[in-house]
Write an enzyme that holds these catalytic residues in place. Structure first.
Site, short mmCIF file in Angstrom:
data_model
loop_
_atom_site.label_atom_id
_atom_site.label_comp_id
_atom_site.label_asym_id
_atom_site.label_seq_id
_atom_site.Cartn_x
_atom_site.Cartn_y
_atom_site.Cartn_z
N CYS A 50 40.51 33.64 41.34
CA CYS A 50 41.54 32.90 40.60
C CYS A 50 41.22 32.67 39.12
O CYS A 50 41.41 33.58 38.32
CB CYS A 50 41.81 31.58 41.33
SG CYS A 50 43.40 30.86 40.89
N HIS A 52 41.44 31.63 47.63
CA HIS A 52 40.43 30.63 47.95
C HIS A 52 40.35 30.57 49.47
O HIS A 52 40.93 31.37 50.17
CB HIS A 52 40.86 29.26 47.41
CG HIS A 52 41.07 29.23 45.93
ND1 HIS A 52 40.04 29.14 45.03
CD2 HIS A 52 42.20 29.24 45.19
CE1 HIS A 52 40.53 29.08 43.80
NE2 HIS A 52 41.85 29.15 43.86
N1 GLN Z 1 44.48 27.49 36.18
C1 GLN Z 1 44.81 28.70 36.79
C2 GLN Z 1 46.23 28.77 37.34
O1 GLN Z 1 46.79 27.80 37.80
C3 GLN Z 1 43.78 28.98 37.86
C4 GLN Z 1 43.87 28.08 39.05
C5 GLN Z 1 42.84 28.40 40.09
O2 GLN Z 1 41.74 28.87 39.78
N2 GLN Z 1 43.13 28.05 41.34
O3 GLN Z 1 46.78 29.83 37.32
#
Ligand code: GLN
Length: 254
Positions: free
Chosen positions: A94, A194
Site C-alpha cells: 500500500c 494488508h
Molecule cells: N495513504 C494511502 C492511501 O490511502 C495509503 C494507505 C495505506 O497504506 N493503507 O491511498
C-alpha cells in the site's frame, strides 16, 4: 542456509499489522532451519543494503509517506533499485507500494515523488476502497487466490513497463476500474493487500522465500514443505465468506 531480510520503515509504515509479513517470513524460515538476519531500517538510517535478500515494507498514512518519499529520494531508492536489478526480492504494501511508482498525488494535491521502480503512478481519489479482496495470481506454475484487506484512497495505474500482480476477483485492487491488483518488476512485488498478506497466504510467502534463496545462492534451493493445512483452511473459509457476502450485496442471493 541463511537469508538476510530488511524491514524498511517499520515505525511509520506498519498499519493493519503489516509487520506480520516479516514475522511470517522469519517463522517459515525457522521451521526449516534457515537462519535469518533481520535488519530494520527507518527514515534517515543508512545501513548498507547490498547484502539483503528480501526487503519488506508496509502501508501508512499520507503524512508518514512524506518522510518515506524523502528518504527514498535521498539514496535509499537508488539502492533498492540496484538491489532489485541484481535479483533481490521486495514486498511493498500500500503506502510504500505507491512510492515505488513514479509519484503519488495526495488528497491535498501534494505530489510525492516515487522512485520509478514500477511503471506506475498513484492519484488520491474521492472515495476510499475499504474491504476484503480476492486476487487471482499466478505463482510459478499454478494459479492461486490470495486473500487480503484493502483500505486506500490512492488509485494506482500501471504503465506498459510493469505487469500487475494479479486480477481482482472481489474488491477494488489498484484503482477499482481496470481489475488489476499490485505490480511486479523482476522480484519486486507491490500490493494493496494488508491482512497481513503473508500469514493469510503461505504459498505467496514461500514464493518470496524461494526467490530470496535463489538470490542468496544463485541457484534453485529446494524449500522443505510445511504443514499449512490450518492456514489454507482458514483462507478457503475466508474466501467462501467473502464470496457469499459479495453475492448477498449484489443481490444474487438474499
Ligand atoms: N495513504 C494511502 C492511501 O490511502 C495509503 C494507505 C495505506 O497504506 N493503507 O491511498
Amino acid at each position: 542456509m541463511r537469508l538476510t531480510i530488511c524491514y524498511l520503515y517499520a515505525s511509520g509504515m506498519n498499519i493493519y499489522g503489516d509487520r506480520g509479513n516479516v514475522l511470517t517470513l522469519i517463522q517459515r524460515c525457522r521451521w526449516r532451519g534457515i537462519d535469518v538476519r533481520l535488519i530494520e531500517r527507518g527514515v534517515g538510517e543508512r545501513s548498507p543494503l547490498n547484502d539483503i535478500d528480501l526487503f519488506v515494507a508496509g502501508g501508512g498514512q499520507d503524512r508518514d509517506q512524506i518522510a518515506v518519499s524523502r528518504d527514498l529520494q535521498d539514496g535509499t531508492g537508488a539502492a533498492l533499485i540496484e538491489a532489485v536489478e541484481n535479483g533481490a526480492v521486495l514486498l511493498a504494501i500500500c503506502g510504500t507500494y505507491q512510492l515505488l511508482g513514479q509519484y503519488f498525488r495526495t488528497g491535498s494535491g501534494e505530489v510525492l515523488p516515487g522512485i520509478g521502480m514500477f511503471d506506475a503512478w498513484t492519484v488520491a481519489g474521492s472515495r476510499r476502497f475499504i474491504g476484503d479482496v480476492i486476487v487471482r495470481v499466478r505463482l510459478e506454475d499454478r494459479e492461486v487466490e490470495l486473500v487480503g484487506f484493502e483500505n486506500h484512497s490512492g488509485q494506482t495505474f500501471l504503465g506498459p513497463g510493469t505487469r500487475p500482480l494479479g486480477q481482482v476477483l472481489i474488491g477494488a485492487g489498484n484503482n477499482g476500474t481496470d481489475g488489476c491488483e499490485g505490480a511486479v518488476h523482476r522480484n519486486a512485488f507491490g500490493s494493496y493487500l494488508h491482512g497481513p498478506l503473508l500469514p493469510k497466504n503461505p504459498d505467496f510467502a514461500d514464493h518470496l522465500l524461494r526467490l530470496a534463496l535463489r538470490h542468496r545462492y544463485r541457484d534453485d534451493v529446494p524449500l522443505a514443505p510445511l504443514d499449512d493445512r490450518i492456514e489454507l483452511a482458514a483462507r478457503a473459509a475466508m474466501i467462501a465468506r467473502i464470496r457469499q457476502r459479495g453475492r448477498v450485496r449484489s443481490g444474487v442471493r438474499a
